[in-house]
Design a protein around this motif. Structure first.
Motif, PDB file in Angstrom:
ATOM      1  N   MET A   1       0.851  -1.167   0.000  1.00 39.25           N
ATOM      2  CA  MET A   1       0.000   0.000   0.000  1.00 39.25           C
ATOM      3  C   MET A   1       0.900   1.234   0.000  1.00 39.25           C
ATOM      4  SD  MET A   1      -3.147   0.749   2.638  1.00 39.25           S
ATOM      5  CE  MET A   1      -4.280  -0.417   1.918  1.00 39.25           C
ATOM      6  N   ASP A   2       0.580   2.208  -0.863  1.00 41.46           N
ATOM      7  CA  ASP A   2       1.336   3.455  -0.848  1.00 41.46           C
ATOM      8  C   ASP A   2       0.384   4.637  -1.028  1.00 41.46           C
ATOM      9  OD1 ASP A   2       0.867   3.874  -3.632  1.00 41.46           O
ATOM     10  OD2 ASP A   2       2.653   2.734  -4.152  1.00 41.46           O
ATOM     11  N   ALA A   3       0.950   5.833  -1.012  1.00 40.23           N
ATOM     12  CA  ALA A   3       0.138   7.049  -1.046  1.00 40.23           C
ATOM     13  C   ALA A   3      -0.765   7.123  -2.276  1.00 40.23           C
ATOM     14  CB  ALA A   3       1.035   8.274  -0.968  1.00 40.23           C
ATOM     15  N   SER A   4      -0.389   6.455  -3.358  1.00 32.09           N
ATOM     16  CA  SER A   4      -1.225   6.487  -4.565  1.00 32.09           C
ATOM     17  C   SER A   4      -2.527   5.711  -4.371  1.00 32.09           C
ATOM     18  CB  SER A   4      -0.451   5.943  -5.774  1.00 32.09           C
ATOM     19  OG  SER A   4      -0.197   4.567  -5.610  1.00 32.09           O
ATOM     20  N   ASP A   5      -2.629   4.933  -3.305  1.00 28.70           N
ATOM     21  CA  ASP A   5      -3.871   4.217  -2.995  1.00 28.70           C
ATOM     22  C   ASP A   5      -4.950   5.157  -2.465  1.00 28.70           C
ATOM     23  OD1 ASP A   5      -3.030   1.619  -3.733  1.00 28.70           O
ATOM     24  OD2 ASP A   5      -1.935   1.443  -1.846  1.00 28.70           O
ATOM     25  N   SER A  20      -4.802  13.785   1.678  1.00 29.65           N
ATOM     26  CA  SER A  20      -3.632  12.986   1.308  1.00 29.65           C
ATOM     27  C   SER A  20      -2.815  12.657   2.555  1.00 29.65           C
ATOM     28  CB  SER A  20      -2.768  13.765   0.314  1.00 29.65           C
ATOM     29  OG  SER A  20      -2.186  14.890   0.962  1.00 29.65           O
ATOM     30  N   LEU A  21      -1.832  11.831   2.378  1.00 32.92           N
ATOM     31  CA  LEU A  21      -0.915  11.492   3.469  1.00 32.92           C
ATOM     32  C   LEU A  21      -0.145  12.741   3.908  1.00 32.92           C
ATOM     33  CD1 LEU A  21      -0.085   9.101   5.162  1.00 32.92           C
ATOM     34  CD2 LEU A  21       1.601   8.508   3.436  1.00 32.92           C
ATOM     35  N   GLU A  42       3.952   2.566  10.499  1.00 29.84           N
ATOM     36  CA  GLU A  42       4.399   2.255   9.138  1.00 29.84           C
ATOM     37  C   GLU A  42       3.555   3.049   8.153  1.00 29.84           C
ATOM     38  OE1 GLU A  42       6.957   0.282   8.264  1.00 29.84           O
ATOM     39  OE2 GLU A  42       7.383   0.002  10.409  1.00 29.84           O
ATOM     40  N   PRO A  43       4.117   3.387   6.984  1.00 34.12           N
ATOM     41  CA  PRO A  43       3.325   4.119   5.981  1.00 34.12           C
ATOM     42  C   PRO A  43       2.005   3.427   5.646  1.00 34.12           C
ATOM     43  CG  PRO A  43       5.633   4.111   5.357  1.00 34.12           C
ATOM     44  CD  PRO A  43       5.500   3.206   6.556  1.00 34.12           C
ATOM     45  N   ASP A  44       1.996   2.102   5.560  1.00 36.46           N
ATOM     46  CA  ASP A  44       0.754   1.371   5.281  1.00 36.46           C
ATOM     47  C   ASP A  44      -0.306   1.633   6.344  1.00 36.46           C
ATOM     48  OD1 ASP A  44       1.970   0.279   3.083  1.00 36.46           O
ATOM     49  OD2 ASP A  44       1.938  -1.785   3.798  1.00 36.46           O
ATOM     50  N   LYS A  46      -0.561   4.304   8.266  1.00 37.72           N
ATOM     51  CA  LYS A  46      -1.034   5.680   8.137  1.00 37.72           C
ATOM     52  C   LYS A  46      -2.097   5.767   7.046  1.00 37.72           C
ATOM     53  CE  LYS A  46       3.390   7.575   9.607  1.00 37.72           C
ATOM     54  NZ  LYS A  46       4.576   8.331   9.218  1.00 37.72           N
ATOM     55  N   ILE A  47      -1.838   5.129   5.932  1.00 38.01           N
ATOM     56  CA  ILE A  47      -2.804   5.121   4.827  1.00 38.01           C
ATOM     57  C   ILE A  47      -4.075   4.394   5.251  1.00 38.01           C
ATOM     58  CG2 ILE A  47      -3.218   4.239   2.492  1.00 38.01           C
ATOM     59  CD1 ILE A  47      -0.123   4.711   2.065  1.00 38.01           C
TER      60      ILE A  47
END
Length: 170
Positions: A1-5, A20-21, A42-44, A46-47
């Motif tokens: 999962m990344d910010a583009s999700d 957005s993140l 983790e970034p995931d 946060k998203i």
């Protein structure tokens, strides 16, 4: 999962977030004194917290009507008057409505606040409300949160936009 999700197109049929993140990080920097859970996440996660927050907010009984039946999220809406965040009183709304292309800042802030609360361990109480149980001594311990409730800052942010609720002051 990344910010583009995170799909933040206003009124989009596949949108899943109002922010957005980067918006979440900016909100955290402006409005939180401590942000250990955010910094350690983790970034995931946060998203995921942003997606959970948008999904939860989407279930509220908002004032007005969705602009399009094809939009994925509850906002933008028509027929919702802008509120005056400065004055207190019975008539604290302007005669101006939110635009059909506008997401109120209070909604964006509420999503950020709720996402940060999820990262901090907030439980909205939608699952089992019993924390512990004893058989012989017959003791049951319930959680203090109410079912489907919000953290107080989220309630303050959205209270003037929910159908049937009056603006709350903290």
């Amino acid at each position: 999962m990344d910010a583009s999700d995170l799909i933040i197109t206003v009124g989009g049929s596949t949108s899943n977030s109002y922010v957005s993140l980067a918006d979440l990080a900016t909100y955290r920097d402006r409005y939180r004194i401590t942000a250990e859970a955010f910094d350690d996440a983790e970034p995931d996660d946060k998203i995921r917290s942003l997606l959970m927050a948008a999904s939860r907010l989407n279930r509220e009984n908002w004032q007005g009507s969705r602009v399009s039946s094809a939009q994925a999220l509850a906002w933008p809406r028509t027929g919702v008057l802008k509120r005056d965040a400065v004055t207190i009183g019975y008539n604290n709304f302007y005669s101006e409505e939110y635009l059909s292309t506008e997401i109120p800042q209070a909604i964006k802030d509420a999503q950020c606040e709720l996402a940060l609360s999820y990262l901090d361990g907030f439980d909205d109480g939608e699952e089992d409300a019993i924390d512990s149980f004893s058989a012989d001594g017959v003791s049951v311990k319930f959680r203090s949160s109410t079912s489907g409730g919000f953290p107080p800052p989220v309630t303050l942010l959205i209270s003037g936009l929910i159908q049937g609720l009056r603006l709350m002051r903290g």
